[in-house]
Every structure is written in structure tokens, then in C-alpha cells.
Write an enzyme that holds these catalytic residues in place. Structure first.
Site, PDB file in Angstrom:
ATOM      1  N   ARG A 142      -0.149  14.368  13.524  1.00  0.00           N
ATOM      2  CA  ARG A 142       0.364  14.195  12.159  1.00  0.00           C
ATOM      3  C   ARG A 142       0.436  15.497  11.354  1.00  0.00           C
ATOM      4  O   ARG A 142      -0.232  15.657  10.334  1.00  0.00           O
ATOM      5  CB  ARG A 142      -0.435  13.120  11.425  1.00  0.00           C
ATOM      6  CG  ARG A 142      -0.429  11.814  12.183  1.00  0.00           C
ATOM      7  CD  ARG A 142      -1.066  10.682  11.428  1.00  0.00           C
ATOM      8  NE  ARG A 142      -0.211  10.167  10.356  1.00  0.00           N
ATOM      9  CZ  ARG A 142      -0.560   9.149   9.580  1.00  0.00           C
ATOM     10  NH1 ARG A 142      -1.731   8.570   9.745  1.00  0.00           N
ATOM     11  NH2 ARG A 142       0.258   8.713   8.642  1.00  0.00           N
ATOM     12  N   ASP A 172       4.155   0.481  12.203  1.00  0.00           N
ATOM     13  CA  ASP A 172       2.992  -0.187  11.605  1.00  0.00           C
ATOM     14  C   ASP A 172       2.876  -1.657  12.025  1.00  0.00           C
ATOM     15  O   ASP A 172       1.907  -2.327  11.659  1.00  0.00           O
ATOM     16  CB  ASP A 172       3.046  -0.094  10.070  1.00  0.00           C
ATOM     17  CG  ASP A 172       2.796   1.320   9.578  1.00  0.00           C
ATOM     18  OD1 ASP A 172       2.299   2.151  10.363  1.00  0.00           O
ATOM     19  OD2 ASP A 172       3.105   1.596   8.400  1.00  0.00           O
ATOM     20  N   ARG A 197      -8.914  -0.587   4.074  1.00  0.00           N
ATOM     21  CA  ARG A 197      -8.023   0.450   3.558  1.00  0.00           C
ATOM     22  C   ARG A 197      -6.645  -0.123   3.234  1.00  0.00           C
ATOM     23  O   ARG A 197      -5.972   0.386   2.336  1.00  0.00           O
ATOM     24  CB  ARG A 197      -7.843   1.574   4.601  1.00  0.00           C
ATOM     25  CG  ARG A 197      -9.054   2.488   4.738  1.00  0.00           C
ATOM     26  CD  ARG A 197      -8.690   3.708   5.578  1.00  0.00           C
ATOM     27  NE  ARG A 197      -7.340   4.110   5.261  1.00  0.00           N
ATOM     28  CZ  ARG A 197      -6.394   4.401   6.150  1.00  0.00           C
ATOM     29  NH1 ARG A 197      -6.654   4.394   7.435  1.00  0.00           N
ATOM     30  NH2 ARG A 197      -5.189   4.735   5.769  1.00  0.00           N
ATOM     31  N   CYS A 203      -5.368  12.459  13.037  1.00  0.00           N
ATOM     32  CA  CYS A 203      -6.145  11.235  12.879  1.00  0.00           C
ATOM     33  C   CYS A 203      -6.016  10.444  14.161  1.00  0.00           C
ATOM     34  O   CYS A 203      -5.393  10.901  15.121  1.00  0.00           O
ATOM     35  CB  CYS A 203      -5.696  10.442  11.662  1.00  0.00           C
ATOM     36  SG  CYS A 203      -4.146   9.606  11.897  1.00  0.00           S
ATOM     37  N   LYS A 228       0.833  -1.213   0.000  1.00  0.00           N
ATOM     38  CA  LYS A 228       0.000   0.000   0.000  1.00  0.00           C
ATOM     39  C   LYS A 228       0.867   1.262   0.000  1.00  0.00           C
ATOM     40  O   LYS A 228       0.669   2.151  -0.833  1.00  0.00           O
ATOM     41  CB  LYS A 228      -0.894   0.008   1.264  1.00  0.00           C
ATOM     42  CG  LYS A 228      -1.575   1.349   1.520  1.00  0.00           C
ATOM     43  CD  LYS A 228      -2.508   1.301   2.712  1.00  0.00           C
ATOM     44  CE  LYS A 228      -1.860   1.520   4.057  1.00  0.00           C
ATOM     45  NZ  LYS A 228      -1.597   2.932   4.420  1.00  0.00           N
ATOM     46  N   ASN A 229       1.807   1.329   0.941  1.00  0.00           N
ATOM     47  CA  ASN A 229       2.531   2.590   1.118  1.00  0.00           C
ATOM     48  C   ASN A 229       3.595   2.840   0.055  1.00  0.00           C
ATOM     49  O   ASN A 229       4.164   3.930  -0.008  1.00  0.00           O
ATOM     50  CB  ASN A 229       3.135   2.664   2.525  1.00  0.00           C
ATOM     51  CG  ASN A 229       2.044   2.848   3.573  1.00  0.00           C
ATOM     52  OD1 ASN A 229       0.902   3.168   3.239  1.00  0.00           O
ATOM     53  ND2 ASN A 229       2.384   2.628   4.837  1.00  0.00           N
TER      54      ASN A 229
END
Ligand code: EPU
Length: 416
Positions: A121, A304, A396, A116, A22-23
């Protein structure tokens, strides 16, 4: 709204295929803004954040076609420089259009992402860097407005290591006049992947993967074709799941070199791990040993993976001390894990996890992607039936997570 139901207690066994990262995919798809013409990306994961990225790019005038894990993007028709609140609020990483839009159109108007669940952030370092490259930056009505006559290369020092900040400034600097040096840059594999794409487009970037990245600006870029690297966090999540259930699995299509810190800590818990090119084999221990972890920028232990690892420590023998040094509020899973019987005390950025004999199933939910993944893991090992709510957070960032776990023998299903 969907929920995931898990009957805990099965040892995982078999093979699981890892999807694209994803990233890595997010900035790479967004880098299509930097050149006219058709770009093709392979191994793009099927995720909600990818859908948000496609929406973001099509709003800007991009033509997008997708078939299976292949995505074609042509931004020749780029016709606006604005990323609206409605898109950015769904995905913070939308801020990554700022650098490429300023580089390509000399102008951008992007909604400020705001905080968030895991922390405030801020994006001050993205803005400071763009200003150093010569952009005028104004904040008004919840938007960043940036404009420039000509971006000019310069030296930029990051006070804090920032992944998307490094990516944003790399994408701005590739079309700047002269040389930009990014110091204290992020060293994540996703940065290296982005630099490879940009270099294949004709950019001149050196040092990606180290703390000093040198970018010699070029006048234009051409479209690219690129295969997205495997998702190291997805792979790490399955490795922890095997360790947690005393399972024996083969994680396929992974990049073991990107998982050094995670594999090292898993071995210290007693798991046996062997690596064969793109396959990581793991046999979880019957008696899990406690280890301490501290999250760090790459190549340190990834933030993560902190929530998932905490679940493993919650049933280990002994006490583990976990320090979260990247995000100030990334312990939102803790209160849910406690409801499942975990013994965890938080003090500042440190969690002290005293292993218990077993977790017990409960209805749970979380407001962040990795926290939600940790609740799935807890459900796999808890006694009884766990219901994980707010599954859209998982969608997501994890492709077909319940199908992949079911393929490994877990009793898990999604209920609409
Ligand atoms: N920071 C600042 N100012 C800035 C930018 C960052 O102070 O201008 C601080 C942040 O507040 C944080 C630290 O720097 O304390 C690191 O944040 P970073 O900017 O590196 O995070 P990010 O780029 O917003 C990416 C990943 C995250 C991952 C972090 C850390 C993407 C799209 N997101 O976020 O992934 O946790 O790096 O590795 O690449 C996830 O996938 O679940 C996820 C949250």
C-alpha cells in the site's frame, strides 16, 4: 479482548438497517480541514475508524461534538500541521489530511502509513500528484513533509486507480490556483460523495464518478452540512450472509445502484434479489451455484467484498475462480477458512475454491477488517460453535455487527 461466538446453521430472516459508509465518512470528515467554521455531518457510522478520525482532527486543533449519528466539526482553531505516527498507525486513511493541510496551511507533516496486512500500500501517487501541484516533498524520519508557496492547477495522470489518492488530490486541488485535471481517477461512489461535499462548500469540481475529474480552484471554501451515503460494503456483507444461509432478508437504507456488480454475481449464485428504492430483498438459493469473480476498481466487483464472497463459494456446487487484482496479499482469510474445512488453493493472485458440503466451526482470527467479516459469515453457516478473535478489526468498519446479525435470527454474541 472481545471475541464473537456464533452457533452456525440458522437461516437469516428479517430486516437490517445499513449504516453510513466508513470510506465516505473518513475523507468527508477530514474535508472539514478546508474551511473555517462549523460543519455538520449526518448518518456518520459509529466505528473505531471514525473515532480515530475524530482524534486525528482534534489533535490538529479541530473542535468536535457528536450526538448519535451527527458529528459537528469546526476546524477554525487549526493550530498544527502534523499528523503523528501514533494516530496514523491506527488508521492508514489518516494520510488523507495531507492534501487539505497543504491546501489550507501550505505545510504538512504526516507520518508515512507503511504497509498493512493486505499489501504494501504505497502512497507514491498521492505524493507525485502533490508535487505536480507544486509542493516540495521530503521524506524524513518516517514522515512526509510537504510545503508550498502556492498550489497551482495541473494535469495529473494516475498510473493505478487509487481511491484515497484521488480524494487527497481533489482536496488539495480545490484551493489551488487554476484548473487541475485528474486522469484515470477512481470512480467510486465515495469519490462522488466527497465531490458533493466539496462543491457544497463552494468548490468547482466536475466529472466525479468518471475517470476524468476537473477541478477549478477557488480562493476559499465555507463549511458544509452533509448526509453520509450508505455503506455499500456493509450492505453487500449482509446480502452474502443471506445467500450463504438460504435466508430471506431485507437490506434497508442501502443504495442498490452502488452494488451492481455484487448483486449481479449473487443472482448468478441462484439468489433471488429484488430492489425497491432503498431496500434490497434477497432470498438465498438452496443450492448455491459457483461463479467466478475478479476484483476491479468501481464499478467492478469490489476487493472489499472478495473475502465474504469467497465464503459463499466455499459451500457452492462446483468450483469458483477468484482473482484479486487490487491488493497483492488479500487472502489472509484463506488459511482460517481452510481450518473450517474450505477447499481453497491459492496460486499467485488467484484462488480456486472447490465447494464443500459444509464448513465446520473452529476458533479463528484475522488481521484485516474484511477478512474478519468473512470469518463471521463462515461461522453463521458452519456446523458447531465458531469463536472469532481479534474483534477490534471488525469494530473498525462494521457498526454493531453482532447485534445486526442477532436481529436477523443468528445465534451470535460478543463476549468481553
Ligand atoms: N496504489 C499505489 N500507489 C498509490 C496508491 C495506491 O500503487 O499511491 C495501489 C495500491 O497499492 C493498490 C491499488 O493502488 O494496489 C489501489 O489502492 P487504493 O489507493 O485505491 O486503496 P486505498 O485508497 O488505500 C481504499 C479503501 C479500501 C479499499 C481500496 C480499494 C478507504 C479509506 N479505503 O483504500 O478499503 O479496499 O480503496 O477499493 O477508502 C476497507 O474498507 O476495508 C478498505 C481496505
Amino acid at each position: 479482548m472481545d471475541k464473537i461466538i456464533i452457533e452456525g446453521g440458522r437461516r437469516l430472516a428479517g430486516e437490517v438497517q445499513i449504516s453510513g459508509a466508513k470510506n465516505a465518512a473518513l475523507p468527508i470528515l477530514i474535508s472539514s480541514l478546508l474551511a473555517d467554521g462549523p460543519n455538520t455531518y449526518y448518518n456518520v457510522p459509529d466505528l473505531q475508524d471514525i473515532e480515530s478520525t475524530k482524534l486525528l482532527l482534534s489533535n490538529l486543533g479541530g473542535q468536535i461534538e457528536a450526538e448519535a449519528d451527527r458529528v459537528h466539526i469546526d476546524t477554525s482553531g487549526l493550530n498544527t500541521y502534523e499528523a503523528p505516527y501514533d494516530v496514523v498507525r491506527k488508521m492508514r486513511a489518516s494520510i488523507l489530511v495531507l492534501g487539505p493541510l497543504v491546501a489550507r496551511l501550505k505545510k504538512a507533516r504526516v507520518s508515512l502509513p507503511g504497509g498493512c496486512a493486505i499489501g504494501a500500500r504505497p502512497i507514491n501517487l498521492h505524493l507525485k500528484g502533490l508535487a505536480a501541484l507544486g509542493a516540495r516533498i521530503d521524506l524524513a524520519h518516517g514522515y512526509v513533509e510537504a510545503s508550498v508557496d502556492e498550489l497551482r492547477g495541473t494535469e495529473i495522470y494516475f498510473d493505478v486507480v487509487t481511491v484515497t489518492g484521488t480524494e487527497n488530490l481533489m482536496m488539495a486541488a480545490v484551493l489551488a490556483k487554476g484548473t487541475t485535471i485528474l486522469r484515470n481517477a477512481a470512480r467510486e461512489p465515495e469519490i462522488v460523495a466527497l465531490s458533493e461535499v466539496l462543491n457544497s462548500m463552494g468548490a468547482d469540481i466536475r466529472g466525479a464518478g468518471t475517470a476524468v475529474i476537473t477541478i477549478n480552484g477557488v480562493s476559499e471554501l465555507k463549511p458544509a452540512s452533509y448526509r453520509i451515503i450508505p455503506d455499500r460494503i456493509e450492505a453487500g456483507t449482509f446480502l452474502v450472509a443471506a445467500a450463504l444461509t438460504g435466508g430471506n432478508i431485507a437490506v434497508q437504507g442501502a443504495e442498490p445502484d452502488h452494488l451492481g456488480a455484487v448483486i449481479d454475481k449473487l443472482r448468478l449464485t441462484g439468489a433471488e434479489i429484488s430492489v425497491d428504492e432503498k431496500v434490497i430483498n434477497i432470498q438465498g438459493a438452496n443450492d448455491i451455484s459457483s461463479v467466478n469473480i475478479q476484483t476491479q476498481p468501481y464499478p467492478g466487483f469490489p476487493t472489499d467484498m472478495q473475502a465474504q464472497f469467497m465464503v459463499l463459494m466455499s459451500i457452492a456446487s462446483g468450483t469458483s475462480v477468484i482473482s484479486e487484482t487490487i491488493f497483492e496479499n488479500r487472502y489472509i482469510h484463506v488459511s482460517e477458512l481452510r481450518r473450517m474445512g474450505a477447499d481453497i488453493i491459492i496460486s499467485g493472485n488467484t484462488a480456486t475454491v472447490k465447494g464443500v458440503a459444509k464448513l465446520s466451526a473452529a476458533p479463528v482470527m484475522a488481521t484485516d477488517l474484511r477478512a474478519s467479516a468473512s470469518l463471521i459469515l463462515a461461522g453463521l453457516v458452519a456446523e458447531g460453535r465458531t469463536e472469532v478473535h481479534r474483534v477490534y478489526h471488525l469494530d473498525r468498519g462494521y457498526q454493531a455487527i453482532e447485534k445486526k446479525f442477532a436481529g436477523l435470527g443468528a445465534s451470535i454474541q460478543r463476549v468481553k
